[in-house]
Design a protein around this motif. Structure first.
Motif, PDB file in Angstrom:
ATOM      1  N   LEU A   1     -41.153 -25.653  49.711  1.00  8.53           N
ATOM      2  CA  LEU A   1     -42.749 -25.722  49.480  1.00  8.53           C
ATOM      3  C   LEU A   1     -43.272 -24.176  48.822  1.00  8.53           C
ATOM      4  O   LEU A   1     -43.754 -24.150  47.824  1.00  8.53           O
ATOM      5  CB  LEU A   1     -43.572 -25.887  50.778  1.00  8.53           C
ATOM      6  N   ALA A   2     -43.019 -23.342  49.524  1.00  7.67           N
ATOM      7  CA  ALA A   2     -43.375 -21.892  49.170  1.00  7.67           C
ATOM      8  C   ALA A   2     -42.963 -21.230  47.687  1.00  7.67           C
ATOM      9  O   ALA A   2     -43.668 -20.511  46.989  1.00  7.67           O
ATOM     10  CB  ALA A   2     -43.136 -21.000  50.195  1.00  7.67           C
ATOM     11  N   THR A   3     -41.876 -21.840  47.442  1.00 10.98           N
ATOM     12  CA  THR A   3     -41.215 -21.816  46.065  1.00 10.98           C
ATOM     13  C   THR A   3     -41.362 -22.533  44.921  1.00 10.98           C
ATOM     14  O   THR A   3     -40.804 -22.656  43.978  1.00 10.98           O
ATOM     15  CB  THR A   3     -39.705 -21.170  46.264  1.00 10.98           C
ATOM     16  N   HIS A   4     -42.050 -23.643  45.279  1.00 15.49           N
ATOM     17  CA  HIS A   4     -42.251 -24.747  44.126  1.00 15.49           C
ATOM     18  C   HIS A   4     -42.753 -24.053  42.823  1.00 15.49           C
ATOM     19  O   HIS A   4     -44.137 -23.405  42.994  1.00 15.49           O
ATOM     20  CB  HIS A   4     -43.191 -25.920  44.807  1.00 15.49           C
ATOM     21  N   PRO A   5     -42.485 -24.254  41.852  1.00 13.79           N
ATOM     22  CA  PRO A   5     -42.748 -23.606  40.454  1.00 13.79           C
ATOM     23  C   PRO A   5     -44.201 -24.014  40.265  1.00 13.79           C
ATOM     24  O   PRO A   5     -44.846 -23.092  39.529  1.00 13.79           O
ATOM     25  CB  PRO A   5     -41.896 -24.213  39.494  1.00 13.79           C
ATOM     26  N   TRP A   6     -44.770 -25.157  40.456  1.00 11.98           N
ATOM     27  CA  TRP A   6     -46.140 -25.435  40.246  1.00 11.98           C
ATOM     28  C   TRP A   6     -46.967 -24.632  41.084  1.00 11.98           C
ATOM     29  O   TRP A   6     -48.045 -23.997  40.666  1.00 11.98           O
ATOM     30  CB  TRP A   6     -46.408 -26.834  40.471  1.00 11.98           C
ATOM     31  N   ILE A   7     -46.654 -24.515  42.475  1.00  9.97           N
ATOM     32  CA  ILE A   7     -47.365 -23.641  43.237  1.00  9.97           C
ATOM     33  C   ILE A   7     -47.622 -22.106  42.981  1.00  9.97           C
ATOM     34  O   ILE A   7     -48.446 -21.499  42.717  1.00  9.97           O
ATOM     35  CB  ILE A   7     -46.814 -23.926  44.923  1.00  9.97           C
ATOM     36  N   ASP A   8     -46.221 -21.662  42.838  1.00 11.05           N
ATOM     37  CA  ASP A   8     -46.141 -20.195  42.229  1.00 11.05           C
ATOM     38  C   ASP A   8     -46.832 -19.983  41.189  1.00 11.05           C
ATOM     39  O   ASP A   8     -47.473 -19.059  40.756  1.00 11.05           O
ATOM     40  CB  ASP A   8     -44.631 -19.956  42.179  1.00 11.05           C
ATOM     41  N   ALA A   9     -46.811 -20.976  40.064  1.00 18.61           N
ATOM     42  CA  ALA A   9     -47.427 -20.347  38.948  1.00 18.61           C
ATOM     43  C   ALA A   9     -49.077 -20.407  38.910  1.00 18.61           C
ATOM     44  O   ALA A   9     -49.662 -19.597  38.520  1.00 18.61           O
ATOM     45  CB  ALA A   9     -47.116 -21.498  37.698  1.00 18.61           C
ATOM     46  N   VAL A  10     -49.662 -21.478  39.747  1.00 20.27           N
ATOM     47  CA  VAL A  10     -51.083 -21.769  39.777  1.00 20.27           C
ATOM     48  C   VAL A  10     -51.527 -20.280  40.702  1.00 20.27           C
ATOM     49  O   VAL A  10     -52.423 -19.752  40.587  1.00 20.27           O
ATOM     50  CB  VAL A  10     -51.264 -22.871  40.372  1.00 20.27           C
ATOM     51  N   CYS A  11     -50.854 -20.048  41.793  1.00 19.04           N
ATOM     52  CA  CYS A  11     -51.294 -18.996  42.685  1.00 19.04           C
ATOM     53  C   CYS A  11     -51.323 -17.647  41.900  1.00 19.04           C
ATOM     54  O   CYS A  11     -52.083 -16.657  42.027  1.00 19.04           O
ATOM     55  CB  CYS A  11     -50.376 -18.871  43.860  1.00 19.04           C
ATOM     56  N   ALA A  12     -50.193 -17.433  41.379  1.00 17.14           N
ATOM     57  CA  ALA A  12     -49.958 -16.111  40.375  1.00 17.14           C
ATOM     58  C   ALA A  12     -51.189 -15.965  39.272  1.00 17.14           C
ATOM     59  O   ALA A  12     -51.644 -15.025  38.851  1.00 17.14           O
ATOM     60  CB  ALA A  12     -48.740 -16.080  39.523  1.00 17.14           C
ATOM     61  N   ALA A  13     -51.259 -17.158  38.674  1.00 13.10           N
ATOM     62  CA  ALA A  13     -52.269 -17.371  37.617  1.00 13.10           C
ATOM     63  C   ALA A  13     -53.826 -16.928  38.223  1.00 13.10           C
ATOM     64  O   ALA A  13     -54.656 -16.287  37.464  1.00 13.10           O
ATOM     65  CB  ALA A  13     -52.539 -18.660  36.917  1.00 13.10           C
ATOM     66  N   VAL A  14     -54.163 -17.612  39.373  1.00 10.17           N
ATOM     67  CA  VAL A  14     -55.610 -17.381  40.058  1.00 10.17           C
ATOM     68  C   VAL A  14     -55.708 -16.044  40.691  1.00 10.17           C
ATOM     69  O   VAL A  14     -56.720 -15.363  40.660  1.00 10.17           O
ATOM     70  CB  VAL A  14     -55.851 -18.483  40.644  1.00 10.17           C
ATOM     71  N   LEU A  15     -54.697 -15.805  41.347  1.00 10.48           N
ATOM     72  CA  LEU A  15     -54.681 -14.782  42.518  1.00 10.48           C
ATOM     73  C   LEU A  15     -54.175 -13.559  42.080  1.00 10.48           C
ATOM     74  O   LEU A  15     -54.153 -12.429  42.589  1.00 10.48           O
ATOM     75  CB  LEU A  15     -54.141 -15.184  43.902  1.00 10.48           C
ATOM     76  N   GLY A  16     -53.040 -13.481  41.131  1.00 15.84           N
ATOM     77  CA  GLY A  16     -52.360 -12.404  40.479  1.00 15.84           C
ATOM     78  C   GLY A  16     -50.953 -12.475  41.050  1.00 15.84           C
ATOM     79  O   GLY A  16     -50.911 -13.328  42.012  1.00 15.84           O
ATOM     80  N   PRO A  17     -50.190 -11.733  40.455  1.00 20.24           N
ATOM     81  CA  PRO A  17     -48.551 -11.787  40.555  1.00 20.24           C
ATOM     82  C   PRO A  17     -48.250 -11.558  41.986  1.00 20.24           C
ATOM     83  O   PRO A  17     -46.964 -11.790  42.592  1.00 20.24           O
ATOM     84  CB  PRO A  17     -47.977 -11.187  39.524  1.00 20.24           C
ATOM     85  N   ASP A  18     -48.694 -10.808  42.533  1.00 17.54           N
ATOM     86  CA  ASP A  18     -48.813 -10.205  43.933  1.00 17.54           C
ATOM     87  C   ASP A  18     -49.365 -10.757  44.981  1.00 17.54           C
ATOM     88  O   ASP A  18     -49.889 -10.455  46.250  1.00 17.54           O
ATOM     89  CB  ASP A  18     -48.896  -8.951  43.982  1.00 17.54           C
ATOM     90  N   TYR A  19     -49.690 -12.470  45.075  1.00 20.57           N
ATOM     91  CA  TYR A  19     -50.441 -12.857  45.818  1.00 20.57           C
ATOM     92  C   TYR A  19     -49.395 -12.910  47.013  1.00 20.57           C
ATOM     93  O   TYR A  19     -48.204 -12.686  47.236  1.00 20.57           O
ATOM     94  CB  TYR A  19     -50.575 -14.425  45.521  1.00 20.57           C
ATOM     95  N   GLN A  20     -50.293 -13.383  48.385  1.00 23.36           N
ATOM     96  CA  GLN A  20     -49.581 -13.264  49.631  1.00 23.36           C
ATOM     97  C   GLN A  20     -49.748 -14.387  50.431  1.00 23.36           C
ATOM     98  O   GLN A  20     -50.975 -15.027  50.445  1.00 23.36           O
ATOM     99  CB  GLN A  20     -49.980 -12.114  50.326  1.00 23.36           C
TER     100      GLN A  20
END
Length: 272
Positions: A74-93
């Motif tokens: 779940l936490a490494t799903h590419p869609w989740i990772d890409a959207v979180c990085a785009a909205v929150l920044g690459p260092d999201y937590q």
């Protein structure tokens, strides 16, 4: 992710406050997730402070990541990772893992957002957190579908009680905007928790568990509300790409989480 697809997803979040991805996981994966959620729910109900009420017959439980066999997927799903990085920044937590369970007999919740609007969002419009939702069942009309008022994540909420609960005179407008969601097993969504929403009445004989993964931009501060931890053994199984987003204590032994807060208003189940 394809750049056009990613741009479309982030635009939906910016405009509506929510975006979904149907069929992100196989149903067999979700079945295992549902088993783990059910086991964690049974354990939480059996001890004091293990679950917090969010209205009659409606509960929230925070858990540790390794209580879910599918956490890494779940936490490494590419869609989740890409959207979180785009909205929150690459260092999201990743700061929260939990689930909501509306049982049979749950009533309409009051319209609400999950926390007051952060000052940074008020001043700049930048979103500093996202919530990923994963249903463990096929949602049907009588099971109390999640209802959300798109675009309301941009309302300052100065008149909201506790910064979270809008006055009832706003309800007709939210009802006019409202979209009910009927996700199936395997679907996921990402939303701003500032978008005004509510759970509706569950008049079926079934529960409707929904997993929640809470994600912050660096410095957003929501980690202070949660007690996420992992054991050393589990930490060693995680890929480095996930470890960099999981800022939490690494311990020898996990302690069951005692829910630290009861969300005002929801406990009463008040609604229009």
């Amino acid at each position: 992710m394809d750049e056009a697809r990613l741009a479309a997803a982030t635009t939906r979040i910016e405009q509506d406050g929510i975006v979904g991805l149907p069929g992100a996981f196989e149903r067999s994966w979700v079945e295992r997730l549902g088993e783990d959620v059910d086991a964690a729910f049974t354990e939480a109900l059996a001890r004091e402070g293990g679950a917090v009420g969010r209205g009659p017959n409606r509960y929230y439980v925070e858990i540790h990541p390794e209580q879910l066999r599918g956490f890494t997927e779940l936490a490494t799903h590419p869609w989740i990772d890409a959207v979180c990085a785009a909205v929150l920044g690459p260092d999201y937590q990743i700061v929260e893992v939990g689930f909501d369970v509306p049982l049979a007999g749950a009533v309409d919740q009051p319209w609400h957002r999950d926390f007051p609007m952060p000052q940074e969002t008020k001043e700049t419009g930048r979103l500093t957190s996202l919530a990923i939702n994963v249903t463990t069942v096929d949602t049907e009309e009588d099971m109390g579908p999640f209802e959300i008022a798109p675009g309301t994540h941009r309302e300052p909420g100065e008149e909201f009680e506790h910064g979270m609960f809008p006055p009832q005179e706003n309800y007709p407008r939210y009802r006019s905007l409202a979209a009910r969601k009927y996700p199936k097993m395997g679907d996921i969504s990402i939303r701003s928790a500032l978008t005004v929403h509510r759970g509706t009445a569950n008049v079926s004989r079934k529960s409707r568990p929904v997993l929640v993964l809470g994600v912050d931009a660096p410095g957003a501060g929501n980690d202070e509300r949660h007690d996420t931890a992992v054991t050393k053994g589990f930490w060693e199984t995680l890929p480095e790409s996930l470890r960099r987003h999981l800022h939490c204590p690494v311990v020898d032994r996990l302690q069951p989480i005692t829910q630290k807060h009861t969300i005002e208003g929801l406990v009463m189940g008040a609604a229009d």
